[in-house]
Every structure is written in C-alpha cells, then in structure tokens.
Design a protein around this motif. Sequence first.
Motif, PDB file in Angstrom:
ATOM      1  N   ASN A  75     -11.757  50.535 -20.077  1.00 41.85           N
ATOM      2  CA  ASN A  75     -11.573  51.627 -19.133  1.00 41.85           C
ATOM      3  C   ASN A  75     -12.039  51.193 -17.755  1.00 41.85           C
ATOM      4  N   LEU A 122     -13.026  58.585 -14.792  1.00 43.81           N
ATOM      5  CA  LEU A 122     -12.833  57.487 -15.733  1.00 43.81           C
ATOM      6  C   LEU A 122     -11.385  57.514 -16.196  1.00 43.81           C
ATOM      7  N   TYR A 133     -16.541  56.125 -24.330  1.00 41.77           N
ATOM      8  CA  TYR A 133     -16.122  55.352 -23.175  1.00 41.77           C
ATOM      9  C   TYR A 133     -17.247  55.048 -22.210  1.00 41.77           C
ATOM     10  N   ARG A 141      -8.787  55.570 -18.913  1.00 38.52           N
ATOM     11  CA  ARG A 141      -8.745  54.679 -20.056  1.00 38.52           C
ATOM     12  C   ARG A 141      -7.607  53.670 -19.900  1.00 38.52           C
ATOM     13  N   GLU A 196     -19.489  56.456 -20.306  1.00 39.56           N
ATOM     14  CA  GLU A 196     -19.680  57.019 -18.981  1.00 39.56           C
ATOM     15  C   GLU A 196     -21.167  56.966 -18.669  1.00 39.56           C
ATOM     16  N   GLN A 239     -13.727  52.885 -14.101  1.00 43.14           N
ATOM     17  CA  GLN A 239     -14.392  54.065 -13.566  1.00 43.14           C
ATOM     18  C   GLN A 239     -14.560  53.918 -12.058  1.00 43.14           C
TER      19      GLN A 239
END
Lengths: 114, 114
Positions: B31, B48, A100, B50, A102, B33
């Motif tokens: 996603n 985060l 994902y 999803r 990050e 954040q």
Amino acid sequence: DAGVTQSPTHLIKTRGQQVTLRCSPKSGHDTVSWYQQALGQGPQFIFQYYEEEERQRGNFPDRFSGHQFPNYSSELNVNALLLGDSALYLCASSLNLGAYNEQFFGPGTRLTVL
Amino acid sequence: SQQGEEDPQALSIQEGENATMNCSYKTSINNLQWYRQNSGRGLVHLILIRSNEREKHSGRLRVTLDTSKKSSSLLITASRAADTASYFCATALTYGGSQGNLIFGKGTKLSVKP
C-alpha cells in the motif's frame, strides 16, 4: 482518546552523551516504530517493537537501541551522540493485527547535539 | 536509502487553486500512504491506498495509484492557506503487522498564499 505522545519535546545534548526518548502509543495500539527525520528529509525507519522485542530494524548503528514495556510504551536510547544525530525523532504506533499498517505519529522530539 | 521521491520538491499556489503532488517508488508495494507535516512537527495520516486500488477520495483529497508505473499522485482541490505544509508519500512493502516500516520520500513543500 489520547493519540501518540512523546517526551521530551526538545532536548539539547553534547557529543558523546547518551539520550533517552519516550513514547506512549495510541490507545489500543501494541506496536511502536521509531523514525529519524533530518532537516529537509523524509523520516527514516530506525526500528519497530512488538511484544517487547525488536521486530525489524533499519540501517542504524548499534548506538541506537530501544525498549518496549508491558504497557506498550517505548523508549529510544542513543549512546555516544554525534553531531549527525541531530534530528526530529518520531514515534509511530499501530495495531499488529491491522491489515494495512496505518501508523499514527506523535509530535516528535527535537534533538540537538552540540 | 529512500524509495519514494516526490515531485515537485516545492509548490506555491494561490488559495482556491488545486495542488497536485506526485510520488514515484522503486519496488512492489502493499500500500501507499500520504502524510502531511506542519512546520517540522508530527506527521498526520491523510489517506491510504491499497495496491489493488486505483483511486481514492477523502474530502478535498484525491489519490491515484498506478502500480505499472510505480507512481501515485495526491490532488488537493480548492486549496486553503491551512493546507500549507510538507506532504510525504510512504510505501509499505508487505502485508499486515509484520511489515514494520514505512519508506518515505523527501516530501513536497506546499505553500498556499491567501
């Protein structure tokens, strides 16, 4: 475990000059992204490097170029500086196989163009 | 151009109160954040969420995501003076390392008064 580091912290240049900013990613990360943040705005994506190649690029002119080294560190170069290039330049690192994306950001380099 | 837009642009509250910030975006995402930025320095990753999640908690933070409305909210409970910062939402459009960039909004400037 060192996080993302950037150098220098501050930089003052004049119009027309060239500048090089440096970034070392977080340990274990292999992907580096660069962002430009003008005063009062959110960061804007410049480009991303993975495996020493530019993988994606945002809406920035060719005056902005970069490089990634075998140790995953990266440089951002800006040629023919304009007053509008004054901004905070942020480097972010991530793991390519991370599901994902990050991203971990460095403290930034504040560039002032006079 | 920036996809996300935070609301409000600025928020001032007293210590101990809750702070709620909203983020709207335009396109489908993988996603979303949330980041915090103190005094124009580097961004700190907060949480985060999803696209298949609706709510997520981390300490005093609660994030919700409504993909049908293309919106998210960040709630900080029992705020402290140290929470004073700018808060940004960032969207990631695709999955995994190949997604490259995050798209940021302009941020909400939160001020928590002692």
